[in-house]
Motif scaffolding. Structure first.
Motif, PDB file in Angstrom:
ATOM      1  N   SER A 127     -68.806  85.518  55.801  1.00 37.18           N
ATOM      2  CA  SER A 127     -67.432  85.425  56.300  1.00 37.18           C
ATOM      3  C   SER A 127     -67.384  85.552  57.816  1.00 37.18           C
ATOM      4  O   SER A 127     -66.678  84.808  58.493  1.00 37.18           O
ATOM      5  CB  SER A 127     -66.569  86.530  55.696  1.00 37.18           C
ATOM      6  N   ILE A 128     -68.132  86.500  58.325  1.00 35.21           N
ATOM      7  CA  ILE A 128     -68.117  86.755  59.761  1.00 35.21           C
ATOM      8  C   ILE A 128     -68.573  85.539  60.551  1.00 35.21           C
ATOM      9  O   ILE A 128     -67.935  85.138  61.527  1.00 35.21           O
ATOM     10  CB  ILE A 128     -69.007  87.964  60.099  1.00 35.21           C
ATOM     11  N   SER A 129     -69.667  84.931  60.109  1.00 31.02           N
ATOM     12  CA  SER A 129     -70.176  83.796  60.872  1.00 31.02           C
ATOM     13  C   SER A 129     -69.219  82.610  60.780  1.00 31.02           C
ATOM     14  O   SER A 129     -68.991  81.919  61.767  1.00 31.02           O
ATOM     15  CB  SER A 129     -71.588  83.427  60.419  1.00 31.02           C
ATOM     16  N   VAL A 130     -68.631  82.417  59.599  1.00 32.08           N
ATOM     17  CA  VAL A 130     -67.637  81.349  59.457  1.00 32.08           C
ATOM     18  C   VAL A 130     -66.456  81.612  60.381  1.00 32.08           C
ATOM     19  O   VAL A 130     -66.005  80.743  61.128  1.00 32.08           O
ATOM     20  CB  VAL A 130     -67.145  81.234  57.989  1.00 32.08           C
ATOM     21  N   TYR A 131     -65.976  82.835  60.322  1.00 34.87           N
ATOM     22  CA  TYR A 131     -64.821  83.210  61.138  1.00 34.87           C
ATOM     23  C   TYR A 131     -65.104  83.028  62.624  1.00 34.87           C
ATOM     24  O   TYR A 131     -64.300  82.457  63.361  1.00 34.87           O
ATOM     25  CB  TYR A 131     -64.444  84.667  60.868  1.00 34.87           C
ATOM     26  N   ALA A 132     -66.266  83.496  63.044  1.00 32.36           N
ATOM     27  CA  ALA A 132     -66.623  83.402  64.461  1.00 32.36           C
ATOM     28  C   ALA A 132     -66.739  81.936  64.893  1.00 32.36           C
ATOM     29  O   ALA A 132     -66.251  81.560  65.957  1.00 32.36           O
ATOM     30  CB  ALA A 132     -67.930  84.136  64.720  1.00 32.36           C
ATOM     31  N   GLU A 133     -67.347  81.137  64.043  1.00 38.11           N
ATOM     32  CA  GLU A 133     -67.512  79.726  64.422  1.00 38.11           C
ATOM     33  C   GLU A 133     -66.186  78.975  64.408  1.00 38.11           C
ATOM     34  O   GLU A 133     -65.976  78.055  65.200  1.00 38.11           O
ATOM     35  CB  GLU A 133     -68.534  79.050  63.496  1.00 38.11           C
ATOM     36  N   ASN A 134     -65.293  79.378  63.531  1.00 34.63           N
ATOM     37  CA  ASN A 134     -63.972  78.738  63.459  1.00 34.63           C
ATOM     38  C   ASN A 134     -63.092  79.066  64.656  1.00 34.63           C
ATOM     39  O   ASN A 134     -62.180  78.323  64.975  1.00 34.63           O
ATOM     40  CB  ASN A 134     -63.229  79.194  62.190  1.00 34.63           C
ATOM     41  N   ASN A 135     -63.354  80.209  65.252  1.00 36.07           N
ATOM     42  CA  ASN A 135     -62.427  80.692  66.262  1.00 36.07           C
ATOM     43  C   ASN A 135     -63.026  80.837  67.648  1.00 36.07           C
ATOM     44  O   ASN A 135     -62.621  81.692  68.428  1.00 36.07           O
ATOM     45  CB  ASN A 135     -61.828  82.035  65.814  1.00 36.07           C
TER      46      ASN A 135
END
Lengths: 216, 216
Positions: A127-135
């Motif tokens: 989740s963290i990596s997805v979130y970071a890459e999305n934002n």
DNA sequence: GTCTATAATATGATAGAC
DNA sequence: GTCTATCATATTATAGAC
């Protein structure tokens, strides 16, 4: 509510307020005005009581992360997740505060806990990596090592924020505002990887929550 | 070594191996082959034993940060500090692992601890911002709020890394390598603020330490 | 300083009546 | 399911002899 459930509720309450180490089976029974024998009819021992509470903690934790496996989850949702997570740690603070000791006394629980821990930590890391890459707009690749460490740091701070508070305050002085402050504190771990606008938004979101509290 | 000192040493050892909650005055006396009465001649109660150990923990922590108030401390020194800090938490893991419970049982210790906590945290915050500013080329001003949060996060991870390990391993399985891994883990919190070359250097420093261990 | 002995209390847990 | 009664054990702490 049957006595079995009343025992579980009383156990949670007493564990939280007095500390798990200071609450035995007889104290729980006395608190409810039932006999020790009655308690032992429902549970083999104190460990079994805690082992029975554990799945409840797991379920509530799962509920917190329910939507976070969705790649499109919004910044605001992430803020919610952090607040709710800290809330679960607060609700079961006896468990997280005494974790090492509880697991030492009950190898079965230790095994159960570690299975969960590995799963949750892995899910969170994703989740963290997805979130970071999305934002983030600065094109940047996250190494796996980097996200693993970030996830572990978030994990450690999330699970120990309440303990950090308890060191300086009494439980009765800890408020909902402190839980939000915990979410802000955890979020700070991610900020170096996110865009300014996203950060501002989450901060505004948290400030909003605090304002609502102040009015209520 | 007089009995008073032997009691303190035995207390530390038993607290660490069995957990502070599971070790009383009589167990300490029995472990040493002395009488309970003898122990109570030297100490009023268990709390006093712990209160006597506390300044020792404080001194060792101070020693860790001894050079860190110097604005010119090197990146390598910072790595040393982290390793030594984790080492102190390991050495007195009974204290940090049971902190909330110990402070709940002894308000005097709670007061002493919090005085120290405020001082050490403030000192650390200062060091961190100096270190970060010394070792970054991207011109960037650190807000006070930012460094405060960073310091608290470093604090929480440093003090709970051992507990994180204890959840999955037995104490006997925890090695010096794990302590170094803890330092690496804490250092990851600072990496977003530092230059690539500095980060590489510290990582090499840690890898070097590990290699030396493997050979020994 | 150190011991023996022991009081007071609490804890986990069980047998057996209702 | 729930109670009474009780055991065995452990814990903190003290009095008083050596």
């Amino acid at each position: 509510m049957g006595n079995r459930d009343r025992i579980l509720e009383a156990a949670k309450e007493l564990f939280n307020t007095l500390g798990a180490a200071n609450v035995g089976t007889n104290k729980i029974a006395a608190h409810l005005g039932i006999s020790p024998g009655n308690l032992y009819y429902h549970f083999e021992n104190r460990e079994e009581i805690i082992r029975t509470i554990f799945p409840e903690i797991s379920r509530e934790t799962d509920k917190v992360f329910l939507h976070s496996d969705n790649a499109s989850f919004t910044p605001a949702l992430f803020g919610e997740i952090l607040i709710n997570w800290v809330g679960v740690v607060w609700k079961y603070r006896f468990f997280y505060g005494d974790l090492v000791s509880l697991l030492r006394k009950d190898p079965i629980l230790k095994e159960l806990y570690n299975q969960r821990r590995k799963l949750t930590l892995a899910l969170m890391q994703k989740s963290i990596s997805v979130y970071a890459e999305n934002n983030t707009s600065h094109q940047r690749n996250f190494t796996e090592d980097e996200t693993t460490k970030l996830a572990i740091n978030i994990w450690i701070v999330a699970l120990n924020w309440i303990g950090f508070l308890q060191v300086e305050k009494e439980d009765t002085q800890i408020s909902h505002a402190d839980l939000i402050a915990g979410a802000v504190q955890i979020f700070a771990l991610m900020e170096p990887y996110l865009d300014e606008t996203i950060i501002k938004n989450v901060h505004r979101q948290m400030a909003e929550k605090l304002k609502i509290l102040a009015l209520a």
